[in-house]
Design a protein around this motif. Structure first.
Motif, PDB file in Angstrom:
ATOM      1  N   UNK B  32       0.822  -1.206   0.000  1.00  0.00           N
ATOM      2  CA  UNK B  32       0.000   0.000   0.000  1.00  0.00           C
ATOM      3  C   UNK B  32       0.857   1.257   0.000  1.00  0.00           C
ATOM      4  N   UNK B  33       0.359   2.300  -0.683  1.00  0.00           N
ATOM      5  CA  UNK B  33       1.089   3.572  -0.713  1.00  0.00           C
ATOM      6  C   UNK B  33       1.022   4.244   0.646  1.00  0.00           C
ATOM      7  N   UNK B  34      -0.056   3.928   1.366  1.00  0.00           N
ATOM      8  CA  UNK B  34      -0.249   4.491   2.693  1.00  0.00           C
ATOM      9  C   UNK B  34      -0.759   3.352   3.549  1.00  0.00           C
ATOM     10  N   UNK B  35      -0.069   3.058   4.657  1.00  0.00           N
ATOM     11  CA  UNK B  35      -0.359   1.824   5.380  1.00  0.00           C
ATOM     12  C   UNK B  35      -0.662   2.124   6.849  1.00  0.00           C
ATOM     13  N   UNK B  36      -1.930   2.324   7.136  1.00  0.00           N
ATOM     14  CA  UNK B  36      -2.350   2.496   8.528  1.00  0.00           C
ATOM     15  C   UNK B  36      -1.758   3.710   9.214  1.00  0.00           C
ATOM     16  N   UNK B  37      -1.853   4.862   8.571  1.00  0.00           N
ATOM     17  CA  UNK B  37      -1.280   6.080   9.148  1.00  0.00           C
ATOM     18  C   UNK B  37      -2.268   6.715  10.119  1.00  0.00           C
ATOM     19  N   UNK B  38      -1.823   6.923  11.348  1.00  0.00           N
ATOM     20  CA  UNK B  38      -2.630   7.618  12.347  1.00  0.00           C
ATOM     21  C   UNK B  38      -1.877   8.857  12.784  1.00  0.00           C
ATOM     22  N   UNK B  39      -2.631   9.946  12.932  1.00  0.00           N
ATOM     23  CA  UNK B  39      -1.980  11.228  13.215  1.00  0.00           C
ATOM     24  C   UNK B  39      -3.040  12.183  13.742  1.00  0.00           C
ATOM     25  N   UNK B  40      -2.679  12.977  14.722  1.00  0.00           N
ATOM     26  CA  UNK B  40      -3.594  14.011  15.209  1.00  0.00           C
ATOM     27  C   UNK B  40      -2.912  15.364  15.072  1.00  0.00           C
ATOM     28  N   UNK B  41      -3.614  16.290  14.448  1.00  0.00           N
ATOM     29  CA  UNK B  41      -3.077  17.634  14.257  1.00  0.00           C
ATOM     30  C   UNK B  41      -3.949  18.594  15.045  1.00  0.00           C
ATOM     31  N   UNK B  42      -3.327  19.389  15.931  1.00  0.00           N
ATOM     32  CA  UNK B  42      -4.091  20.347  16.740  1.00  0.00           C
ATOM     33  C   UNK B  42      -4.276  21.642  15.968  1.00  0.00           C
ATOM     34  N   UNK B  43      -5.320  22.375  16.346  1.00  0.00           N
ATOM     35  CA  UNK B  43      -5.598  23.649  15.692  1.00  0.00           C
ATOM     36  C   UNK B  43      -4.397  24.596  15.824  1.00  0.00           C
ATOM     37  N   UNK B  44      -4.043  25.258  14.721  1.00  0.00           N
ATOM     38  CA  UNK B  44      -2.962  26.240  14.738  1.00  0.00           C
ATOM     39  C   UNK B  44      -1.584  25.654  14.526  1.00  0.00           C
ATOM     40  N   UNK B  45      -1.501  24.336  14.536  1.00  0.00           N
ATOM     41  CA  UNK B  45      -0.200  23.691  14.393  1.00  0.00           C
ATOM     42  C   UNK B  45       0.338  23.760  12.962  1.00  0.00           C
ATOM     43  N   UNK B  46       1.646  23.733  12.838  1.00  0.00           N
ATOM     44  CA  UNK B  46       2.290  23.589  11.530  1.00  0.00           C
ATOM     45  C   UNK B  46       2.984  22.230  11.547  1.00  0.00           C
ATOM     46  N   UNK B  47       2.430  21.282  10.786  1.00  0.00           N
ATOM     47  CA  UNK B  47       2.957  19.922  10.801  1.00  0.00           C
ATOM     48  C   UNK B  47       3.587  19.620   9.450  1.00  0.00           C
ATOM     49  N   UNK B  48       4.812  19.100   9.465  1.00  0.00           N
ATOM     50  CA  UNK B  48       5.464  18.727   8.204  1.00  0.00           C
ATOM     51  C   UNK B  48       5.446  17.212   8.051  1.00  0.00           C
ATOM     52  N   UNK B  49       5.037  16.740   6.885  1.00  0.00           N
ATOM     53  CA  UNK B  49       5.178  15.326   6.539  1.00  0.00           C
ATOM     54  C   UNK B  49       6.474  15.214   5.749  1.00  0.00           C
ATOM     55  N   UNK B  50       7.435  14.514   6.331  1.00  0.00           N
ATOM     56  CA  UNK B  50       8.775  14.483   5.753  1.00  0.00           C
ATOM     57  C   UNK B  50       9.141  13.062   5.363  1.00  0.00           C
ATOM     58  N   UNK B  51       9.761  12.917   4.207  1.00  0.00           N
ATOM     59  CA  UNK B  51      10.203  11.588   3.807  1.00  0.00           C
ATOM     60  C   UNK B  51      10.685  11.607   2.369  1.00  0.00           C
ATOM     61  N   UNK B  52      11.363  10.531   1.957  1.00  0.00           N
ATOM     62  CA  UNK B  52      11.859  10.467   0.576  1.00  0.00           C
ATOM     63  C   UNK B  52      10.693  10.312  -0.393  1.00  0.00           C
ATOM     64  N   UNK B  53      10.963  10.496  -1.689  1.00  0.00           N
ATOM     65  CA  UNK B  53       9.875  10.379  -2.657  1.00  0.00           C
ATOM     66  C   UNK B  53       9.363   8.945  -2.656  1.00  0.00           C
ATOM     67  N   UNK B  54       8.052   8.820  -2.751  1.00  0.00           N
ATOM     68  CA  UNK B  54       7.442   7.497  -2.735  1.00  0.00           C
ATOM     69  C   UNK B  54       7.139   6.987  -1.347  1.00  0.00           C
ATOM     70  N   UNK B  55       7.323   7.822  -0.307  1.00  0.00           N
ATOM     71  CA  UNK B  55       7.095   7.350   1.061  1.00  0.00           C
ATOM     72  C   UNK B  55       5.634   7.447   1.448  1.00  0.00           C
ATOM     73  N   UNK B  56       4.815   8.098   0.614  1.00  0.00           N
ATOM     74  CA  UNK B  56       3.383   8.184   0.884  1.00  0.00           C
ATOM     75  C   UNK B  56       2.938   9.518   1.440  1.00  0.00           C
ATOM     76  N   UNK B  57       3.876  10.469   1.580  1.00  0.00           N
ATOM     77  CA  UNK B  57       3.503  11.737   2.204  1.00  0.00           C
ATOM     78  C   UNK B  57       2.517  12.535   1.353  1.00  0.00           C
TER      79      UNK B  57
END
Lengths: 285, 365
Positions: B32-57
């Motif tokens: 799968x390109x994305x495999x069971x990703x869980x994540x919580x982002x709070x209001x006002x936050x700046x969240x970066x999804x970081x990874x090599x190409x093809x990592x699913x970000x």
């Protein structure tokens, strides 16, 4: 060798094609133009005078327009939504495209034969409709205006569809996605993003399809009523050339035919100039 | 005022939650390109999804935007389930890698497109568009077409277009990767300033660790469609959770060595050149382990405590410092940053504090 020189040499490759154009198109055209002003009897404009005064000749312009314009509009109108829905690659896409394009490989005569058999008064369509009591008598879809119009739509659609498909798939799908994230429903994505970007291509497809439809001949004879409602301009030219052996009048009809096509095409291309014609991608790729 | 009666396009929220989000492309045999990703982002936050190409970000971002459907899992905005909503009902602003500006519309019309879709009255539209263009410093370009703008300007239009609708969430998909190095730094500062001024919750996809470190409040490191580590920039930079993250965060020296002793968190590793003490980041139970060391955390000197001795094999001059390639006994090779030039063939000691030698279990036994 400089790059310029090499480009010059490469330009020579166009020469054979250019020669064919001159020999098979420009020369006969000029020959016909001159011929149309050299009638067997009368002054230089005698053939044109004949055409525009004879009640069996000048109305053919409008008879042809009455077939070619609706057929072209219908084809563009059908092809646009179909091509739009086929813009994304899918498993069945190839199958559908093949089915849609097949009529193009058949040729007008074969299509006419098929329509005569299936859609004629004794064909299966007519019989089925009568069997289901949807029609009280034989359904007449051939040997009249409808027959020719239908055949123009059947034979012209694949061409317009393929053109539209290439225009549609040239538009970066990320533009529609961007519009979606900004709140545009699928209809509004089409209305505000795809349609404006497709209009120039639509105009081109319209012109090419119209020119094709305007020179309709075989289906007008085979499926139509060539003495009356589908007496198109090419029939008039054919009769002048091969029944009356009046080369000048035949050339004159051909010239008028070309002029009408040119007027319609220029009008559409004139409208096209008012449209956005730039790139169809949104930024760097 | 609610311009969008069919959905809650605007308004505040407390958190965005991804629950085991999975997306497969192609047949079931493919990972799968994305495999069971869980994540919580709070209001006002700046969240970066970081990874090599093809990592699913990017797939993750497109799932949040609604441009890619989930194979399984759910996305929640507080108690509102989002993953069944089409993108036009989510009310998020997205900045695309290719900008995706509408080529036939002027800058003005591009920016106000979202407002037009929301039925905002003309006067307010005008006012908000002007404000957004001022925010990205593009006043005076309203009537130009995107094709007449530079890459940096196009990127600003794309940002203005995404934020003018005051989206609940701003999504950015590698927005700077098409810009040249200087412009990239400039726009990075710009994005940081805009986030500070507007305080909009932002999810930012990038493969550039500097970008993630300098912009984000929190970094989500991804690999092979799964989350590897979630943490503050400091945590991810200094304490990578595993080897994937370490490799991605600039731990260029990944030395597979024999484990000599494990005492609590401290691990002693051994090679032909001697012993090296390090700190275990995961439990070490095999005979081999990998020591991850950043080149700039190595001090090069004539002798040292926790050090590997070796010979200088190559020096790359970088202006501010040099990258030195050191060859130790047994063929071990490592890279270190040194302030001055070193002679090739010189014997040196590459010293590292034991807490900066991060030890991970060797992946293969």
């Amino acid at each position: 060798m400089t790059a310029d020189r090499r480009a010059d040499r490469a330009a020579l490759l166009v020469a054979p094609a250019a020669a064919v154009m001159v020999l098979l198109f420009i020369y006969p055209f000029l020959h016909g133009l001159v011929l149309s002003f050299r009638p067997a009897a009368g002054g230089a404009l005698a053939s044109y005078a004949t055409f525009f005064t004879n009640r069996s000749l000048w109305p053919t312009i409008f008879t042809t327009l009455r077939l070619a314009l609706p057929a072209t509009i219908a084809n563009v109108a059908f092809a646009l939504p179909v091509a739009y829905h086929m813009r994304r690659r899918s498993r069945y896409q190839k199958v559908v495209i093949t089915i849609l394009v097949i009529p193009m490989t058949l040729g007008t005569v074969l299509i006419a034969e098929g329509m005569l058999t299936y859609l004629g008064p004794k064909g299966w369509l007519s019989q089925t409709l009568q069997l289901l009591h949807l029609a009280s008598g034989p359904v007449r879809l051939t040997h009249n205006y409808t027959g020719v119009l239908l055949s123009l739509i059947v034979s012209g659609f694949p061409f317009v569809f393929l053109l539209m498909l290439s225009y549609v798939s040239g538009i970066d799908p990320v533009l529609g996605q961007a519009a979606a994230t900004l709140g545009a429903t699928p209809w509004r994505q089409f209305r505000y993003i795809y349609l404006p970007l497709l209009l120039p291509g639509l105009a081109m497809a319209f012109c090419l399809a119209f020119v094709q439809a305007f020179s309709v001949f075989p289906s007008a004879v085979l499926l139509g009523a060539p003495a009356g409602p589908t007496r198109v301009i090419s029939i008039a030219a054919y009769e002048a050339a091969f029944e009356q052996f009046d080369d000048s009048l035949a050339s004159c009809v051909a010239m008028i035919m070309g002029a009408v096509q040119l007027i319609v095409v220029s009008a559409v291309l004139g409208l096209r100039r008012a449209l956005y014609r730039g790139p169809v991608t949104g930024g760097k790729r | 005022m609610n311009y969008f009666p069919q959905g809650r396009m605007q308004g505040d929220f407390a958190s965005l939650r991804l629950e085991r989000v999975t997306r497969r492309f192609g047949g079931p045999g493919r990972p799968p390109a994305l495999d069971g990703v869980s994540l919580t982002v709070q209001r006002g936050e700046f969240v970066a999804l970081l990874g090599p190409s093809g990592c699913g970000k990017s797939t993750a971002l497109n799932c949040i935007a609604g441009l890619i459907a989930l194979s399984s899992g759910a996305i929640w905005l507080d108690d509102e389930r989002l993953d069944a909503l089409p993108p036009e009902r989510r009310g998020f602003g997205m900045v695309f890698q290719s900008y995706a500006l509408f080529p036939h519309m002027t800058v003005q019309n591009n920016v106000q497109f979202g407002l037009v879709m929301r039925g905002v009255p003309a006067a307010e539209r005008q006012r908000r568009t002007a404000r957004a263009l001022a925010l990205v410093q593009l006043e005076g370009h309203e009537d130009k077409l995107p094709g007449q703008l530079s890459g940096g300007q196009q990127q600003r239009v794309a940002i203005a277009r995404a934020i003018v609708v005051e989206p609940r969430l701003v999504l950015m998909d590698e927005p700077l990767s098409n810009l040249d190095a200087r412009l990239r730094l400039e726009m990075r500062a710009e994005i940081r300033r805009i986030h500070r001024e507007l305080g909009r919750t932002t999810i930012y996809v990038t493969h550039d660790q500097d970008e993630a470190l300098s912009l984000a409040d929190r970094i989500v490191v991804m690999q092979d469609g799964t989350v590897q580590q979630i943490g503050s920039p400091e945590e991810v930079y200094a304490q990578p959770a595993n080897l994937h993250v370490a490799r991605f965060m600039g731990f260029r020296n990944l030395l597979e060595l024999d484990v000599d002793a494990v005492a609590g968190g401290e691990v002693t590793l051994r090679g032909a050149w001697g012993a090296l003490r390090g700190t275990a980041r995961q439990s070490i139970d095999g005979p081999r382990a990998i020591a991850a060391i950043r080149p700039d955390e190595i001090a090069i000197g004539p002798a040292g405590g926790n050090a590997i001795a070796g010979e200088v094999e190559g020096v790359e001059y970088y202006g501010r410092d040099c990258l030195v390639e050191i060859r130790a006994a047994g063929g071990l090779r490592l890279f270190a940053r040194a302030p001055g030039r070193l002679e090739r063939g010189a014997t040196v000691h590459a010293a590292v504090a034991p807490e900066r030698v991060l030890v991970y279990p060797a992946s293969r036994p």
